[in-house]
Design an enzyme around this catalytic site. Sequence first.
Site, PDB file in Angstrom:
ATOM      1  N   ASP A  92       0.870  -1.173   0.000  1.00 54.37           N
ATOM      2  CA  ASP A  92       0.000   0.000   0.000  1.00 54.37           C
ATOM      3  C   ASP A  92       0.910   1.227   0.000  1.00 54.37           C
ATOM      4  OD1 ASP A  92      -2.174   1.642  -0.023  1.00 54.37           O
ATOM      5  OD2 ASP A  92      -3.007   0.993   1.888  1.00 54.37           O
ATOM      6  N   ASP A 271      -7.826  -7.315   1.334  1.00 53.07           N
ATOM      7  CA  ASP A 271      -6.888  -7.401   2.454  1.00 53.07           C
ATOM      8  C   ASP A 271      -7.591  -6.822   3.663  1.00 53.07           C
ATOM      9  OD1 ASP A 271      -6.479  -4.449   1.563  1.00 53.07           O
ATOM     10  OD2 ASP A 271      -5.508  -4.599   3.514  1.00 53.07           O
TER      11      ASP A 271
END
Length: 376
Positions: A92, A271
């Site tokens: 990320d 996720d």
Amino acid sequence: MDFELISTDSGSSARAGKITTAHGVIETPIFMPVGTVGSVKAVTQEQLRADVKAQIILGNTYHLYLRPGLDVISKAGGLHKFNGWDRPILTDSGGYQVFSLAANRKIKEEGVVFQSHIDGSRHLFTPENVMDIQRTIGADIIMAFDECPPYPSEYRYARKSMELTHRWLDRCIKRFGETEPAYGYEQTLFPIIQGSTYKDLRVASAEYIASRDCAGNAIGGLSVGEPEQEMYDMCGLVCEKLPVEKPRYLMGVGTPWNILQNIGLGVDMFDCVMPTRNGRNGMLFTWEGVINIKNKKWADDFSPIDANSTSAPSREYTKAYLRHLFVAGEFLALTLASIHNLSFYLELVTEARKQILAGTFAPWKAKMVQQLQVRR
Ligand code: PRF
């Protein structure tokens, strides 16, 4: 990176596919365990491979950049070499963590100035340096730098924020195109849809992101406190605007039933910290529902944690023993609960894939969404 769409469900928008990266294949729909600082908390890479059967894990740019820092990761030869995980990794961008963790953050057109949550030091993240940092970390899939507005956000703020995310995306794409992978293997950039809970903004953002023609697309800004139905409405809306031939990643979602519902709307990748974080608090997810293993009622229950689990520890240790480990404050409790929950999440998406391929996903999902929410 390559994505092959293998099958679409007849009774829903669910899809089964296959992503091929430099570090191996990912069968979708998939759940990706979160390894924020390069470690899935309390679980070894060996346990992730053998027990959890994880196909890809996440890392966070924000955390890895602050500690151990790019010098160390670069010297190691990238995150795969550093942490010993040789399967795919996604990072990320820090465009979320900087808003949830950093102190004194200030958003400007150029980027975000923030202070580290570790030592208070000042830093600047820009679309350009976040691309460079993710090149150095070396994940197979890297994320665009975005702003995730809080829920609720006023329409005007949500629109300005989305427009900033779009301008940042163009800068990310430019920098990404001008730079090379640090370690020789291919990396892929995913852009992120924002737009809070406003339908017209979500549609505009999905169309903008789709027009950038990246190899995969992500949906951000959901599961930030809005009602579940609103998340499903927004997710369904944007999935209809996204190209079918590219994978779709819903960031930071969610409970087992959230995952099944969103698979039904056409999402391929997920996720969430929930299986590990809630697991460390004694919350276990099973096919029969949710258990608080610290509850007195499990004190003398010598049945397996989960007799039908695909992971050996969940079959070999009893509920009474795991409860005892929690009550005694033993570290092993955190490991066993995390392995259990992660292997359940992987089993959930694996079973969803089988149901999609068999054409039975929709009725199966309808039944499971109820069953998974039962409190045992
Ligand atoms: N943006 C980024 N990462 C994220 C999110 C987002 O909006 C979310 C929202 N659920 C989780 N992780 N970059």
